[in-house]
Structures are given as structure tokens and as C-alpha cells.
Scaffold this motif. Structure first.
Motif, mmCIF file in Angstrom:
data_model
loop_
_atom_site.group_PDB
_atom_site.id
_atom_site.type_symbol
_atom_site.label_atom_id
_atom_site.label_comp_id
_atom_site.label_asym_id
_atom_site.label_seq_id
_atom_site.Cartn_x
_atom_site.Cartn_y
_atom_site.Cartn_z
ATOM 1 N N HIS A 23 45.041 -1.834 31.869
ATOM 2 C CA HIS A 23 44.351 -2.257 30.642
ATOM 3 C C HIS A 23 42.873 -1.888 30.595
ATOM 4 O O HIS A 23 42.018 -2.724 30.267
ATOM 5 C CB HIS A 23 44.540 -3.758 30.420
ATOM 6 C CG HIS A 23 45.880 -4.107 29.846
ATOM 7 N ND1 HIS A 23 46.294 -3.674 28.606
ATOM 8 C CD2 HIS A 23 46.904 -4.832 30.349
ATOM 9 C CE1 HIS A 23 47.510 -4.115 28.364
ATOM 10 N NE2 HIS A 23 47.918 -4.813 29.414
ATOM 11 N N LYS A 37 38.735 -1.857 38.565
ATOM 12 C CA LYS A 37 39.849 -2.523 39.239
ATOM 13 C C LYS A 37 40.870 -1.506 39.751
ATOM 14 O O LYS A 37 41.451 -1.677 40.828
ATOM 15 C CB LYS A 37 40.517 -3.524 38.304
ATOM 16 C CG LYS A 37 39.616 -4.673 37.875
ATOM 17 C CD LYS A 37 40.329 -5.631 36.921
ATOM 18 C CE LYS A 37 39.400 -6.721 36.438
ATOM 19 N NZ LYS A 37 40.077 -7.699 35.553
ATOM 20 N N TYR A 41 40.608 -1.093 32.837
ATOM 21 C CA TYR A 41 39.656 -1.520 33.866
ATOM 22 C C TYR A 41 39.622 -0.495 34.997
ATOM 23 O O TYR A 41 40.335 -0.604 35.991
ATOM 24 C CB TYR A 41 40.010 -2.912 34.382
ATOM 25 C CG TYR A 41 39.559 -3.995 33.441
ATOM 26 C CD1 TYR A 41 38.256 -4.485 33.471
ATOM 27 C CD2 TYR A 41 40.426 -4.505 32.478
ATOM 28 C CE1 TYR A 41 37.827 -5.462 32.585
ATOM 29 C CE2 TYR A 41 40.013 -5.480 31.588
ATOM 30 C CZ TYR A 41 38.707 -5.959 31.650
ATOM 31 O OH TYR A 41 38.297 -6.921 30.755
ATOM 32 N N GLY A 61 44.103 -7.295 32.185
ATOM 33 C CA GLY A 61 43.591 -7.167 30.832
ATOM 34 C C GLY A 61 42.961 -8.421 30.288
ATOM 35 O O GLY A 61 42.287 -8.389 29.248
ATOM 36 N N SER A 76 39.191 2.573 28.862
ATOM 37 C CA SER A 76 40.512 3.205 28.840
ATOM 38 C C SER A 76 40.395 4.714 29.045
ATOM 39 O O SER A 76 41.214 5.317 29.746
ATOM 40 C CB SER A 76 41.212 2.913 27.511
ATOM 41 O OG SER A 76 41.568 1.550 27.424
ATOM 42 N N GLY A 120 40.964 -10.353 32.300
ATOM 43 C CA GLY A 120 39.889 -10.692 33.223
ATOM 44 C C GLY A 120 40.340 -11.111 34.601
ATOM 45 O O GLY A 120 39.507 -11.511 35.422
ATOM 46 N N GLN A 140 38.825 -1.687 21.643
ATOM 47 C CA GLN A 140 38.126 -1.350 22.879
ATOM 48 C C GLN A 140 38.505 0.044 23.366
ATOM 49 O O GLN A 140 37.673 0.778 23.906
ATOM 50 C CB GLN A 140 38.419 -2.397 23.952
ATOM 51 C CG GLN A 140 37.772 -3.750 23.694
ATOM 52 C CD GLN A 140 38.659 -4.692 22.885
ATOM 53 O OE1 GLN A 140 39.473 -4.259 22.085
ATOM 54 N NE2 GLN A 140 38.476 -5.991 23.098
ATOM 55 N N ARG A 178 42.120 -3.434 25.704
ATOM 56 C CA ARG A 178 41.466 -4.677 26.133
ATOM 57 C C ARG A 178 40.264 -4.435 27.033
ATOM 58 O O ARG A 178 39.212 -5.008 26.823
ATOM 59 C CB ARG A 178 42.448 -5.654 26.791
ATOM 60 C CG ARG A 178 43.582 -6.088 25.870
ATOM 61 C CD ARG A 178 44.312 -7.321 26.414
ATOM 62 N NE ARG A 178 45.286 -7.784 25.439
ATOM 63 C CZ ARG A 178 46.607 -7.702 25.591
ATOM 64 N NH1 ARG A 178 47.125 -7.222 26.726
ATOM 65 N NH2 ARG A 178 47.426 -8.131 24.649
ATOM 66 N N GLY A 179 40.403 -3.633 28.078
ATOM 67 C CA GLY A 179 39.284 -3.394 28.982
ATOM 68 C C GLY A 179 38.291 -2.393 28.422
ATOM 69 O O GLY A 179 38.522 -1.768 27.388
#
Length: 245
Positions: free
Chosen positions: A10, A15, A12, A216, A50, A218, A107, A46-47
């Protein structure tokens, strides 16, 4: 037979890089350079980055890394929007679309420099997205597989429709299904490793293994290693067994 897997990313990138560092350390400890790493989909939305996630994965594939990247429902919605901004994914509720705040498309567009969601006509937004998203990213999304079988495991994004042979599974089920898959206690012939439905920690249910731990939203992005049907969460302290519930 060893296989590594990473849950829903998502957008990040930080991560994802951390998950790959955990895998690299485990590889070194087990003198392993060949076992594949399966990403179970939902690379985007979401993050904050992407685009960076897709660049990272494409760069790894170009280097010849033994990576498998599966299609998630968010990846499919993104690709559908690029083809037609009026596209409505077959698995999505009728009152939602990809750029709805709940889904995180805004996002993803922002990571490519496309702004103005809610202020521009969809046709204008779609045209801007097609100009901004590299052809390599569009081709990559379009060509993603929906499943990967290895040893005693079947890797998919969301799950399978119980009782239906893999060759007859629909793509929509593979990237969207929750019920009745999540409630079905039967053995599916292979351990189904999936994401899509967030859980607090990667969880082994005996017939399936859920590795979406809500990156996604957090939370952590989980990396696991599978040997037969035995699974281990990779942590900075080493492997942690994931016992059958």
C-alpha cells in the motif's frame, strides 16, 4: 522448500525496504540466494509513495531478483482507472470508486504528481494520470499474475472460492474474496497464503495463512518465510514461529 512472502504494501516504500532487509538477513543465515520472494499484491494506494514502490519492484526484477509480484484489487483498480477513469471494478461496492477517500487512489496519483482530485473532471484527471504514469508501470500492472503455486503453498492476494479448482477461479475472487473463504475450515489442498483482509499479526489458520497486517493503515508490513506448511515471521530478532490456530 523455502519461500519468502511479503504482505500488502500500500505505497509504503520504507516498509517494503525494511521487509526486504529482513529477508536478506534470513537468506544470509541460511545460505540461500535462490528461494523466491512473493509479494501478495496491493502495492499501491493509501501510502505516500506508490510510484516508488513500483520503481523498487521493477528495478529488482530488472536485476534478476527471484521475486514474484501478484495482482491485488487495488493494483487492478489503478490499472482500470488508467484505462478508463469511469471504470468501476467488478468487486467494488456500487457507491464507491477508486478515488474515493476510503480507497487511497488520491495518494497514488499524488505520488506521480497528479493532484486536484475532487476539483477536476474525471476525464481530465484520467488524462493527466495517463501522461504521468510511465508506460513501464502500466505494462507491469497489466501483466501481473493472480496466483503462484510452490510446494505445499498457493499464493494469492485475497483468497480462493472454496471447492472450485484453481483453473476455474475467477480473477475477481482471487483479488477480492472474503466470505466464504475466510470462514471455511476445510483443507484446500494447499496452504493458501494471502493478504487483503488486515489482521493484527500474521496468522496461520492451518488451511490458510494471512500476512496482511495493515501496512496501509499505519501498521506493520509483515515478511514471512514458509518451509512446507510451517511459517515464521521475520523480525529484527530472527524467526518467530507462526503456530496453527
Amino acid at each position: 522448500m523455502r519461500t519468502y512472502a511479503i504482505g500488502d504494501i500500500h505505497g509504503y516504500l520504507d516498509k517494503l525496504e525494511s521487509a526486504h532487509r529482513l529477508i536478506s538477513r534470513d537468506r544470509a543465515e541460511h545460505d540461500d540466494t535462490l528461494s523466491p520472494v512473493v509479494h501478495v499484491g496491493d502495492m499501491v494506494d493509501r501510502g505516500p509513495d506508490s510510484r516508488g514502490v513500483l520503481d523498487f519492484l521493477l528495478a529488482g526484477l530488472d536485476r534478476g531478483e527471484p521475486w514474484v509480484i501478484l495482482k491485488g484489487n487495488h493494483d487492478r483498480m489503478f490499472a482500470g482507472f488508467l484505462d478508463d477513469p469511469d471504470h468501476h471494478d467488478a468487486g467494488l461496492r456500487a457507491d464507491l470508486n477508486w478515488i474515493h477517500p476510503r480507497l487511497g487512489g488520491e495518494q497514488t496519483l499524488a505520488s506521480y504528481g497528479v493532484t486536484g482530485v475532487g476539483e477536476r473532471f474525471l476525464s481530465d484527471l484520467g488524462a493527466a494520470a495517463r501522461r504521468a504514469v510511465p508506460a513501464a508501470h502500466r505494462d507491469f500492472l497489466a501483466a501481473l499474475p493472480t496466483s503462484f503455486a510452490r510446494g505445499e503453498a498457493l499464493f494469492v492476494h485475497a483468497g480462493i472460492r472454496p471447492g472450485v479448482p484453481l483453473a476455474r477461479q475467477t480473477e475477481t475472487d482471487l483479488v477480492w474474496i472474503r466470505s466464504p473463504f475466510l470462514e471455511d475450515p476445510r483443507d484446500h489442498g494447499a496452504l493458501v497464503v494471502h493478504g487483503h483482509t488486515p489482521v493484527d499479526v500474521a496468522t496461520h489458520y492451518g488451511n490458510r495463512l494471512n500476512i496482511d497486517t495493515g501496512a496501509g493503515y499505519g501498521n506493520a508490513l509483515s515478511a514471512i518465510v514458509l518451509e512446507g506448511r510451517d511459517a515464521f515471521l521475520l523480525t529484527p530478532q530472527g524467526r518467530v514461529p507462526l503456530r496453527h490456530e
